[in-house]
Design an enzyme around this catalytic site. Structure first.
Site, mmCIF file in Angstrom:
data_model
loop_
_atom_site.group_PDB
_atom_site.id
_atom_site.type_symbol
_atom_site.label_atom_id
_atom_site.label_comp_id
_atom_site.label_asym_id
_atom_site.label_seq_id
_atom_site.Cartn_x
_atom_site.Cartn_y
_atom_site.Cartn_z
ATOM 1 N N GLY A 6 0.826 -1.207 0.000
ATOM 2 C CA GLY A 6 0.000 0.000 0.000
ATOM 3 C C GLY A 6 0.856 1.250 0.000
ATOM 4 O O GLY A 6 2.084 1.186 0.046
ATOM 5 N N ASP B 124 -5.068 11.424 -4.985
ATOM 6 C CA ASP B 124 -4.475 10.583 -3.933
ATOM 7 C C ASP B 124 -4.173 11.332 -2.643
ATOM 8 O O ASP B 124 -4.201 10.737 -1.568
ATOM 9 C CB ASP B 124 -3.161 9.964 -4.440
ATOM 10 C CG ASP B 124 -3.396 8.791 -5.380
ATOM 11 O OD1 ASP B 124 -4.550 8.583 -5.799
ATOM 12 O OD2 ASP B 124 -2.408 8.095 -5.702
ATOM 13 N N THR C 31 -6.660 6.437 -10.923
ATOM 14 C CA THR C 31 -6.593 7.486 -11.942
ATOM 15 C C THR C 31 -7.988 8.032 -12.281
ATOM 16 O O THR C 31 -8.180 9.260 -12.290
ATOM 17 C CB THR C 31 -5.892 6.936 -13.200
ATOM 18 O OG1 THR C 31 -4.571 6.553 -12.824
ATOM 19 C CG2 THR C 31 -5.829 7.957 -14.308
ATOM 20 N N ARG D 75 -12.332 17.148 -12.285
ATOM 21 C CA ARG D 75 -13.347 17.739 -13.182
ATOM 22 C C ARG D 75 -14.488 18.351 -12.383
ATOM 23 O O ARG D 75 -14.982 19.428 -12.720
ATOM 24 C CB ARG D 75 -13.905 16.647 -14.104
ATOM 25 C CG ARG D 75 -12.961 16.342 -15.231
ATOM 26 C CD ARG D 75 -13.632 15.477 -16.270
ATOM 27 N NE ARG D 75 -12.718 15.272 -17.385
ATOM 28 C CZ ARG D 75 -12.659 14.177 -18.110
ATOM 29 N NH1 ARG D 75 -13.469 13.174 -17.842
ATOM 30 N NH2 ARG D 75 -11.815 14.070 -19.095
ATOM 31 N N ALA E 177 -10.611 -3.342 -10.596
ATOM 32 C CA ALA E 177 -10.136 -4.658 -11.024
ATOM 33 C C ALA E 177 -8.717 -4.871 -10.535
ATOM 34 O O ALA E 177 -7.967 -3.912 -10.324
ATOM 35 C CB ALA E 177 -10.173 -4.766 -12.548
ATOM 36 N N HIS F 139 -24.586 -15.608 -26.194
ATOM 37 C CA HIS F 139 -24.068 -16.965 -26.085
ATOM 38 C C HIS F 139 -23.164 -17.301 -27.270
ATOM 39 O O HIS F 139 -23.522 -16.978 -28.412
ATOM 40 C CB HIS F 139 -25.232 -17.960 -26.033
ATOM 41 C CG HIS F 139 -24.787 -19.354 -25.801
ATOM 42 N ND1 HIS F 139 -24.362 -19.804 -24.560
ATOM 43 C CD2 HIS F 139 -24.668 -20.400 -26.663
ATOM 44 C CE1 HIS F 139 -24.018 -21.066 -24.675
ATOM 45 N NE2 HIS F 139 -24.186 -21.460 -25.924
#
Ligand SMILES: Cc1cc2nc3c(=O)[nH]c(=O)nc-3n(C[C@H](O)[C@H](O)[C@H](O)COP(=O)(O)OP(=O)(O)OC[C@H]3O[C@@H](n4cnc5c(N)ncnc54)[C@H](O)[C@@H]3O)c2cc1C
Length: 247
Positions: free
Chosen positions: A62, A102, A110, A118, A140, A236
């Site tokens: 971290g 951060d 990001t 913004r 992710a 599918h």
């Protein structure tokens, strides 16, 4: 044959990595690192006490905002737990000073840093006061296998709605690997609040998890229900179709 589904994301990632040949040592610490001709010699304590020779060492424990040398105390800007304390609209304790990204240690990514920036610019210079939501932010881990997630996990959901959480999950061999023959598994999971039928969390471990969860995040942010998921026709053969056929 009884087939158990491992319903924890981290265990699915761990087992997937172990299948790829990774050895995972838990509850152990590195006490000493020594450079030797054979490689880096690690002295371990805890569950895996002993020594280990490795090629490289990656420390991923971290990170914290780097606020040194900013002299924030001179400007009277408050710091909370090593980060610049801000309101929802990124205002510091000095109303004319703002902090985004951060250094405010909200969600360190990001897209969040850009979105906070913004929103600040729109508010201060665009006559459009607004703040971003830090809820349902998808993320992710691009490990192998990949993991993607949006919304509440099962523990968070059960803490918030103790009597009305239902989880749907499945573990299967994706069609892609039916062709390659590799022993790869994909895991998908939906967290649903039963009073409202709202999907509170969507989680996945497996190929393209990040790509798939990015689309799921729109549905979760729009307040989609399990019924909405069920009413959606699948593609599918795909992995993502599992999310609309979970029973
Ligand atoms: C190894 C690594 C991998 C990452 N991977 C991802 C990823 O895959 N996806 C993702 O979304 N996020 C990722 N992140 C996180 C992402 O990089 C940060 O969340 C994002 O860059 C934050 O943007 P920021 O503008 O707040 O800070 P930064 O991008 O760190 O920008 C801060 C800037 O301020 C400058 N600065 C610092 N102190 C001073 C000073 N005193 N005076 C002037 N300038 C100063 C710095 O030099 C820097 O240019 C990763 C981070 C790391 C470290």
């Amino acid at each position: 044959m009884c087939q158990y589904v491992i319903t924890s994301m981290r265990t699915n990632v761990q087992f997937g990595m172990m299948k790829h040949g990774l050895e995972i040592l838990t509850e152990s610490s590195i006490d000493h690192i020594e450079k030797t001709p054979e490689g880096l010699k690690l002295t371990l304590s805890g569950k895996s006490e002993g020594t280990l020779i490795v090629d490289a060492l990656l420390c991923a424990t971290g990170r914290l905002p780097n606020l040194e040398n900013l002299a924030l105390e001179n400007a009277g800007v408050e710091i909370d737990k090593c980060a610049i304390a801000v309101t929802l609209d990124s205002r510091t304790s000095q109303p004319h000073i703002f902090a985004v990204g951060d250094c405010s240690n909200r969600i360190n990514s990001t897209p969040i840093a850009i979105a906070e920036g913004r929103a600040f610019a729109d508010t201060e210079f665009g006559h459009n006061p607004r703040a971003i939501s830090h809820e349902n932010v998808p993320s992710a881990v691009f490990s192998q296998p990949e993991a993607g997630t949006v919304g509440l996990n099962e523990v968070q959901a059960r803490a918030k709605f103790p009597d009305s959480i239902k989880c749907y999950s499945a573990q299967f061999r994706p069609m892609f690997h039916a062709l390659t023959g590799a022993d790869e598994k994909t895991f998908v999971k939906l967290i649903v609040e039963t009073n409202t039928d709202r999907v509170l969390g969507v989680h996945m471990v497996g190929k393209d998890a990040g790509e798939i969860i990015q689309g799921m995040a729109i549905a979760v942010n729009m307040g989609a229900t399990k019924k909405d998921f069920d009413a959606t026709i699948g593609i599918h053969p795909s992995t993502a179709e599992e999310f609309v056929t979970l029973r």
